[in-house]
Motif scaffolding. Structure first.
Motif, PDB file in Angstrom:
ATOM      1  N   ASP A  83       7.643  -6.184   6.474  1.00 48.14           N
ATOM      2  CA  ASP A  83       8.488  -5.114   5.949  1.00 48.14           C
ATOM      3  C   ASP A  83       7.805  -3.740   6.012  1.00 48.14           C
ATOM      4  N   GLU A  84       7.815  -3.157   7.199  1.00 53.09           N
ATOM      5  CA  GLU A  84       7.176  -1.849   7.416  1.00 53.09           C
ATOM      6  C   GLU A  84       7.927  -0.716   6.724  1.00 53.09           C
ATOM      7  N   ASP A  85       9.216  -0.930   6.458  1.00 54.63           N
ATOM      8  CA  ASP A  85      10.047   0.164   5.929  1.00 54.63           C
ATOM      9  C   ASP A  85      10.310   0.086   4.434  1.00 54.63           C
ATOM     10  N   GLY A  86      10.169  -1.111   3.857  1.00 55.09           N
ATOM     11  CA  GLY A  86      10.595  -1.304   2.468  1.00 55.09           C
ATOM     12  C   GLY A  86      12.084  -1.575   2.410  1.00 55.09           C
ATOM     13  N   ARG A  87      12.541  -2.543   3.249  1.00 56.92           N
ATOM     14  CA  ARG A  87      13.973  -2.881   3.248  1.00 56.92           C
ATOM     15  C   ARG A  87      14.208  -4.365   2.946  1.00 56.92           C
ATOM     16  N   VAL A  88      13.190  -5.041   2.410  1.00 54.78           N
ATOM     17  CA  VAL A  88      13.329  -6.474   2.123  1.00 54.78           C
ATOM     18  C   VAL A  88      13.269  -6.714   0.616  1.00 54.78           C
ATOM     19  N   LEU A  89      14.248  -7.446   0.131  1.00 53.30           N
ATOM     20  CA  LEU A  89      14.211  -7.928  -1.253  1.00 53.30           C
ATOM     21  C   LEU A  89      14.067  -9.438  -1.161  1.00 53.30           C
ATOM     22  N   ARG A  90      12.974  -9.933  -1.732  1.00 54.81           N
ATOM     23  CA  ARG A  90      12.688 -11.357  -1.596  1.00 54.81           C
ATOM     24  C   ARG A  90      12.834 -12.048  -2.943  1.00 54.81           C
ATOM     25  N   THR A  91      13.491 -13.210  -2.945  1.00 60.39           N
ATOM     26  CA  THR A  91      13.545 -13.995  -4.181  1.00 60.39           C
ATOM     27  C   THR A  91      12.732 -15.271  -3.991  1.00 60.39           C
ATOM     28  N   ASP A  92      11.825 -15.500  -4.941  1.00 65.18           N
ATOM     29  CA  ASP A  92      11.024 -16.727  -4.965  1.00 65.18           C
ATOM     30  C   ASP A  92      11.412 -17.538  -6.178  1.00 65.18           C
ATOM     31  N   SER A  93      11.123 -18.818  -6.117  1.00 63.21           N
ATOM     32  CA  SER A  93      11.508 -19.698  -7.220  1.00 63.21           C
ATOM     33  C   SER A  93      10.399 -20.703  -7.508  1.00 63.21           C
ATOM     34  N   PHE A  94      10.183 -20.989  -8.791  1.00 61.03           N
ATOM     35  CA  PHE A  94       9.278 -22.085  -9.155  1.00 61.03           C
ATOM     36  C   PHE A  94      10.063 -23.373  -9.420  1.00 61.03           C
ATOM     37  N   SER A  95      11.381 -23.313  -9.173  1.00 57.28           N
ATOM     38  CA  SER A  95      12.227 -24.461  -9.525  1.00 57.28           C
ATOM     39  C   SER A  95      11.877 -25.725  -8.762  1.00 57.28           C
ATOM     40  N   LYS A  96      11.452 -25.588  -7.526  1.00 56.04           N
ATOM     41  CA  LYS A  96      11.234 -26.787  -6.717  1.00 56.04           C
ATOM     42  C   LYS A  96       9.785 -27.265  -6.794  1.00 56.04           C
ATOM     43  N   SER A 102       0.819  -1.222   0.000  1.00 56.95           N
ATOM     44  CA  SER A 102       0.000   0.000   0.000  1.00 56.95           C
ATOM     45  C   SER A 102       0.856   1.277   0.000  1.00 56.95           C
ATOM     46  N   PHE A 103       2.169   1.120  -0.115  1.00 61.12           N
ATOM     47  CA  PHE A 103       3.045   2.311  -0.161  1.00 61.12           C
ATOM     48  C   PHE A 103       2.890   3.023  -1.498  1.00 61.12           C
ATOM     49  N   SER A 104       3.298   4.309  -1.503  1.00 68.07           N
ATOM     50  CA  SER A 104       3.379   5.013  -2.789  1.00 68.07           C
ATOM     51  C   SER A 104       4.669   4.575  -3.481  1.00 68.07           C
ATOM     52  N   ALA A 105       4.739   4.793  -4.815  1.00 72.50           N
ATOM     53  CA  ALA A 105       5.874   4.290  -5.594  1.00 72.50           C
ATOM     54  C   ALA A 105       7.204   4.807  -5.052  1.00 72.50           C
TER      55      ALA A 105
END
Ligand SMILES: Cc1ncc(COP(=O)(O)O)c(C=O)c1O
Length: 420
Positions: free
Chosen positions: A245-258, A101-104
């Motif tokens: 992540d209340e601050d916007g400091r998380v970069l998450r990587t997801d994978s469909f490999s498994k 819900s953050f602005s860009a």
């Protein structure tokens, strides 16, 4: 958040490709648009006409001639819109990220498709890590991460961990010695929160909360590399860093490999828009985009399934790995009790086995195990310094049958007894 301060000079210097922007524009335009822009080839000259892929359960994915032409063509660098929007909905329902819900400009949640999560990780590291930077992670860790990080010339600082993942108190001890004004203080923390590769460790919710608070206190970004998220054996699944992540400091990587296919190479980066946009600038300059063909196949499957169908499929994958894990644990109990130690993994596909009385498993595996016709990964390859002695081996329960696992552990037990 001022994200500019986290960027390497290389990443900060990246500029949008005008041609790629036109491709994004075209992707969003109605078919009535006449485009003489871009340099896309004419797909009518391509030899592939159509495809039909049978899905377990009897359904078919059909790529008719029109869709096939699209599948064979260049596409936007963020990913094809219908796959991206499906994934954004999934992320929101699984993680409810505050950043949605953050602005860009405040770090709104953004996503892009990557060619496996490995591409996302590699590009994230290049965006954030310069030569001489101090980077925090809990080793032993995924060798692909070390392969991407180490050539950047950074100093990797190991945060102690156990079967519940990174230990917040150990992280605090490392961080508190830095002067807040010191330019070299760590700004990036990487961890595999579920079913760690190679350790099988899963971080508790409480530890994640503490680590997130430390990231806030010491102003760090967290890279949450979570390819085993969908292989958690217990429900409810653990809340993610993205979900807090209340601050916007998380970069998450997801994978469909498994869960869908490792060979199709589909992964996702989710994080604050200013950072995901930088990853995409890198994609523009390297692969341009993940294969349109594989994205379309996966997107069709997901749209046919809906979220419920997807999660039902995940449940069946979990059931498979749970019974494989249980088979490996009972074989370990049968053969390895006296010669090794381990913790039952709560997610993923690995058992991390500590061999008693052996300082380093390198020789044991690389020289002697093959003679006994059993193969495991010597733990040292997951250390920051791969030549440091390591008494562990990594055993995967993904591919072998319970009978093969049992026989492999019988051979391993023999091998250990002969070696100590
Ligand atoms: C912890 C971890 N991260 C990332 C990856 C890369 O996965 P992929 O690029 O296939 O999505 C792997 C693969 O095994 C992994 O174990």
């Amino acid at each position: 958040m001022n994200y500019a301060r986290f960027l390497t000079a290389v990443s900060a210097a990246r500029k949008p490709s005008a041609i790629r922007l036109l491709t994004e524009l075209q992707q969003r335009s109605p078919p009535s648009l006449i485009s003489l822009a871009g340099g896309a080839p004419n797909p009518n000259t391509f030899p592939f006409q159509s495809a039909s892929i049978t899905v377990r359960g009897g359904d078919a994915l059909l790529l008719d001639h029109t869709l096939m032409k699209r599948a064979l063509q260049y596409s936007g660098s963020y990913g094809i819109p219908e796959l991206l929007s499906w994934m954004k909905d999934l992320q929101k329902s699984l993680h409810n990220p505050p950043t949605a819900s953050f602005s860009a400009d405040r770090g709104q949640m953004e996503m892009c498709v990557t060619t496996g999560s490995q591409e996302g990780l590699c590009k994230i590291f290049e965006m954030l890590v310069s030569c001489g930077d101090n980077v925090l992670l809990d080793a032993p860790t995924y060798s692909g991460t070390l392969a991407a990080l180490q050539p950047l010339g950074c100093n990797i600082i190991n945060v102690s961990s156990d079967q519940h993942g990174m230990i917040p108190e150990a992280l605090q001890k490392i961080l508190e010695v830095w002067d807040p004004a010191d330019e070299r203080k760590p700004r990036v923390l990487y961890t595999i929160p579920n079913g760690g590769n190679p350790t099988g460790a899963s971080m508790t919710h409480e530890r994640k909360q503490k680590v997130y608070e430390l990231a806030r206190k010491y102003d760090m970004l967290i890279i949450e590399d979570d390819p085993y998220y969908f292989l958690q054996f217990q429900k409810p699944w653990a809340p993610t860093f993205l979900s807090m992540d209340e601050d916007g400091r998380v970069l998450r990587t997801d994978s469909f490999s498994k869960i869908l296919s490792s060979g199709l190479r589909i992964g996702f980066v989710t994080g604050p828009k200013p950072l995901v946009d930088r990853v995409v600038l890198h994609i523009q300059a390297s692969t341009m985009h993940t294969s349109t063909f594989t994205q379309l196949i996966v997107s069709q499957l997901l749209h046919n399934w809906g979220q419920d169908g997807f999660l039902k499929h995940i449940d069946s994958v979990i059931e498979f790995y749970r019974s494989q894990r249980n088979a490996m644990l009972s074989s370990a109990d049968r053969w390895l009790k006296d010669v090794a130690e381990w913790h039952p993994p709560l997610a993923g596909m690995f058992l991390w086995v500590k061999v008693k009385g052996v300082k380093d498993t390198q020789k044991l595996i690389m020289e002697k195990a093959l003679e006994k016709e059993v193969l495991l990964v010597p733990g040292g390859v997951f250390n920051i310094n791969s030549s440091d002695p390591c008494p562990y081996v990594r055993a995967a329960f993904s591919l072998s049958t319970p009978q093969q696992i049992d026989e492999a552990f019988r051979r391993l037990a023999d091998l250990i007894r002969e070696s100590v």
